[in-house]
Structure formats: structure tokens, C-alpha cells
Design an enzyme around this catalytic site. Structure first.
Site, PDB file in Angstrom:
ATOM      1  N   THR A  93     -16.238  11.672   1.541  1.00 50.16           N
ATOM      2  CA  THR A  93     -15.535  11.626   2.826  1.00 50.16           C
ATOM      3  C   THR A  93     -14.287  10.752   2.794  1.00 50.16           C
ATOM      4  OG1 THR A  93     -16.926   9.786   3.596  1.00 50.16           O
ATOM      5  CG2 THR A  93     -17.670  12.020   4.101  1.00 50.16           C
ATOM      6  N   GLY A  94     -13.959  10.195   1.630  1.00 49.54           N
ATOM      7  CA  GLY A  94     -12.772   9.351   1.541  1.00 49.54           C
ATOM      8  C   GLY A  94     -12.873   8.098   2.383  1.00 49.54           C
ATOM      9  N   ASP A  95     -14.056   7.508   2.446  1.00 47.37           N
ATOM     10  CA  ASP A  95     -14.256   6.310   3.253  1.00 47.37           C
ATOM     11  C   ASP A  95     -13.651   5.102   2.544  1.00 47.37           C
ATOM     12  OD1 ASP A  95     -15.179   4.791   5.423  1.00 47.37           O
ATOM     13  OD2 ASP A  95     -17.028   5.936   5.524  1.00 47.37           O
ATOM     14  N   ASP A 118     -10.178   1.461   8.196  1.00 46.41           N
ATOM     15  CA  ASP A 118      -9.025   0.587   8.342  1.00 46.41           C
ATOM     16  C   ASP A 118      -7.755   1.380   8.081  1.00 46.41           C
ATOM     17  OD1 ASP A 118      -9.207   0.744   5.565  1.00 46.41           O
ATOM     18  OD2 ASP A 118      -8.998  -1.410   5.240  1.00 46.41           O
ATOM     19  N   CYS A 157       0.810  -1.223   0.000  1.00 42.39           N
ATOM     20  CA  CYS A 157       0.000   0.000   0.000  1.00 42.39           C
ATOM     21  C   CYS A 157       0.838   1.266   0.000  1.00 42.39           C
ATOM     22  CB  CYS A 157      -0.954  -0.019   1.186  1.00 42.39           C
ATOM     23  SG  CYS A 157      -2.290  -1.225   1.006  1.00 42.39           S
ATOM     24  N   ASP A 176      -9.017  -3.165  -4.505  1.00 42.20           N
ATOM     25  CA  ASP A 176      -7.696  -2.850  -3.976  1.00 42.20           C
ATOM     26  C   ASP A 176      -6.675  -3.814  -4.573  1.00 42.20           C
ATOM     27  OD1 ASP A 176      -5.511  -2.026  -2.286  1.00 42.20           O
ATOM     28  OD2 ASP A 176      -7.014  -1.337  -0.852  1.00 42.20           O
TER      29      ASP A 176
END
Length: 341
Positions: free
Chosen positions: A54-56, A235, A20, A79
Site C-alpha cells: 500500500t506504499g505506507d 505523513d 525529499c 530515510d
């Protein structure tokens, strides 16, 4: 160099970054997504409960139940990333657990995934790709989630992950914009995955405890958070603990006060920082949160660990989670979204 029997494959050497930490920096990403989100027309067919604003961790829409049935929420995410470890099976397991985590972070249950695979087929044996996919399949099976095929491309750099669909109760979602003053902050996995992975890439040293942490599903943590009545969570992945906490505090209109002495770290993480195994992604995370964080007297190494770009990290929950340390609390909004003590 093309691998041979005499030169065993080290997958991390075929990636410009790792896990990541390869994410586009959060500030740059927000600049792009902000303009696009504003241009999207609304739709009323399936109400959008959680989008990009909200960038959740995932997008959520409501499916009306009909005939008196309870509404359901559909959770959707994707992802994928470059190799974070050299072992292909472990990489597959880590990438799958990381993708599934977005659904758990919303309070959902993953039900269907499809593979996303990029592979340099003229450079790396396809047998290795099979091991990557096997690792992803095994983790999805442990989660009770179907894997229904996927998509692959021939690419100079190997990448793997999943697009995941989950189900949730729309009245019991975990969101990053529902934090309120007085809520404690719990962290369900220790930090330090990024620096240990970076050390692994540089030296070949294997950190089994880091792999075990990354492949562990966030399923039980999410269930415990919901059972405890939590409504706010995220997370901790590529933007680091500070980056994801900053997004949560900003979206919720509160300030997060962190008890840095209570934050857990993996064995060897501090040593890896002192030895200089810090990714560019981690440094970009720290730079991004700097203007919104009161660092107090926290030392430079701790700041880097708090910004460490995690891969398949734990849940950060606004609420108490049994077995997880409380690392801070939410308070009324002050001059900074995040304050370190």
C-alpha cells in the site's frame, strides 16, 4: 569548488536536488517495487502487518507476546537525503525529524535509530559532518530515541538520515489503507516547505519559520490522532500533499475531497511559487497525480503548492486532530481518487 575560509560552505550547492525532492518519482518507484513485492515469499514467523503493497510510511511486523502478554508491533523505516539547508546542524535536525516521522505516522514510538551518512571527505570538512550528526542526535534525544551508531561511506554528494525502529500497539496502528467514507481530513503542518527550501538553495535566503516547521517532531500530532480514535494517517513528505493523499485514497478505496481554501501554507510560499522556485520533484509529483485528480477550477500555483515536495512535513490524518485544520473529507469512491474544490 572546494570551500575555504574566504568562501563559506553552502551545503545545498553540493547536492543535485534538495531534501525529499530528491526522491525517485512515485510512478517509477511503484513500477520497480510492484514486481519485487510480488516475488517475495511469505513468512509466518513474525506476521507482516504492513508491507510495500500500500506504499505506507513504514513496515510493521507483529511480535507475539507469549504467556498471555499483549502482542507488540515493531515499526521499521529508513530515510535519508541530500542537504535541504546550508547549516549542517539544522540539516541534521531536519533529517532526523523526517526519519522519525515515519514511525509517528504509523502510530508508533521510535526507540532506536542508526545514522546513515554519505560524505565527500576530500571536499567537505569532517567538522561539518560532526555538526550534522550532532543535529540528528539532539532531535533523537528530544524524541527519547537511542542513536546506536550507524554506517558511513565516502561519497561525492553529501547525504544524511537514519534507519529507525519503533514500537506500537498492533491494534492501534495508523495506516494509509484504513480510511472510510465520512472521515474528515486534518493536516498538522502547513505546506510550502519545498518551494522555500528551493528558494534558500538558489538565493541563500534563510527561512527560520520553515526550519522550525521541519525540525518539529510529529510526536504530539500522532498522540493526539490516536487519542481521538484515528486509525488512518500518513505523513506528507517528498511526494507532496497530493501524492500522499492519492496513495491514501487509493489504498483505502475511497475518494478524498479537498477544501483547497482550508489548506494552510507557510508565509512566503505563494510568493516563492510565483517567483519560480519550484523543484523538479514537485513538477513530477503533479504529473503523477494528474490522471487521478479532478482539479476543478483550482489555479496553477495552488496545484503546485499542493504537489510541493515537502521535507519533514506534517501528518495527514483521516480524523479530527485538536488544533489542526480540517482540509477535506473522505467519501465513497468516485471516478477520481482525489477531488479539489
Amino acid at each position: 569548488m572546494t570551500p575555504t575560509r574566504e568562501t563559506p560552505v553552502r551545503l545545498t550547492q553540493f547536492a543535485h536536488g534538495g531534501g525529499c525532492a530528491c526522491k525517485i518519482p512515485p510512478g517509477e518507484l511503484e513500477d520497480v517495487l510492484g514486481a519485487l513485492s510480488a516475488a517475495l515469499p511469505p513468512t509466518t514467523d513474525f506476521p507482516l502487518l504492513v508491507g510495500a503493497a500500500t506504499g505506507d510510511d513504514a513496515a510493521v511486523v507483529t511480535l507475539p507476546g507469549g504467556d498471555g502478554a499483549t502482542d507488540r508491533a515493531v515499526v521499521s523505516t529508513a530515510d535519508f537525503f541530500t542537504p535541504v539547508v546550508d547549516d549542517p546542524y539544522d540539516w541534521g535536525r531536519i533529517a532526523a525529524a523526517n526519519a522519525l516521522s515515519d514511525v509517528y505516522a504509523m502510530g508508533g514510538r521510535p526507540v532506536l535509530a542508526v545514522n546513515l551518512l554519505a560524505w565527500p571527505r576530500d571536499v567537505l570538512p569532517l567538522d561539518l559532518a560532526r555538526e550534522v550528526l550532532r543535529g540528528g542526535l539532539d532531535v533523537a534525544a528530544a524524541a527519547g530515541c537511542h542513536v546506536g551508531g550507524g554506517h558511513s561511506v565516502d561519497d561525492p554528494e553529501p547525504k544524511y538520515g537514519m534507519a529507525v525502529t519503533g514500537l506500537a500497539d498492533p491494534s492501534r496502528l495508523l495506516r494509509n489503507d484504513t480510511g472510510r467514507p465520512g472521515m474528515p481530513l486534518s493536516l498538522t503542518k502547513p505546506l510550502g516547505l519545498g518551494v522555500l527550501n528551493n528558494r534558500h538553495k538558489a538565493t541563500g535566503e534563510r527561512f527560520g519559520h520553515a526550519v522550525a516547521t521541519m525540525v518539529a517532531l510529529n510526536r504530539d500530532a500522532a498522540a493526539a490522532a490516536l487519542a481521538a480514535g484515528a486509525v488512518c494517517a500518513t505523513d506528507v513528505t517528498g511526494f507532496g500533499f497530493l501524492g500522499h493523499l492519492h496513495k491514501l485514497a487509493r489504498a483505502s478505496g475511497v475518494t478524498a475531497v479537498v477544501d483547497t481554501a482550508a489548506v494552510p501554507y507557510l508565509d512566503g510560499a505563494r510568493e516563492a511559487v510565483r517567483a519560480g522556485y519550484v523543484s523538479g520533484g514537485t513538477r513530477r509529483n503533479l504529473e503523477w497525480v494528474a490522471t487521478g485528480t479532478d482539479f476543478g477550477t483550482v489555479d496553477a500555483d495552488t496545484r503546485l503548492l499542493l504537489a510541493d515536495a515537502q521535507t519533514s512535513g506534517g501528518l495527514l490524518v483521516a480524523g479530527e486532530v485538536p488544533g489542526a485544520p480540517v482540509v477535506g473529507e473522505l467519501v465513497e469512491r468516485g471516478p477520481h481518487p482525489v477531488v479539489l474544490r
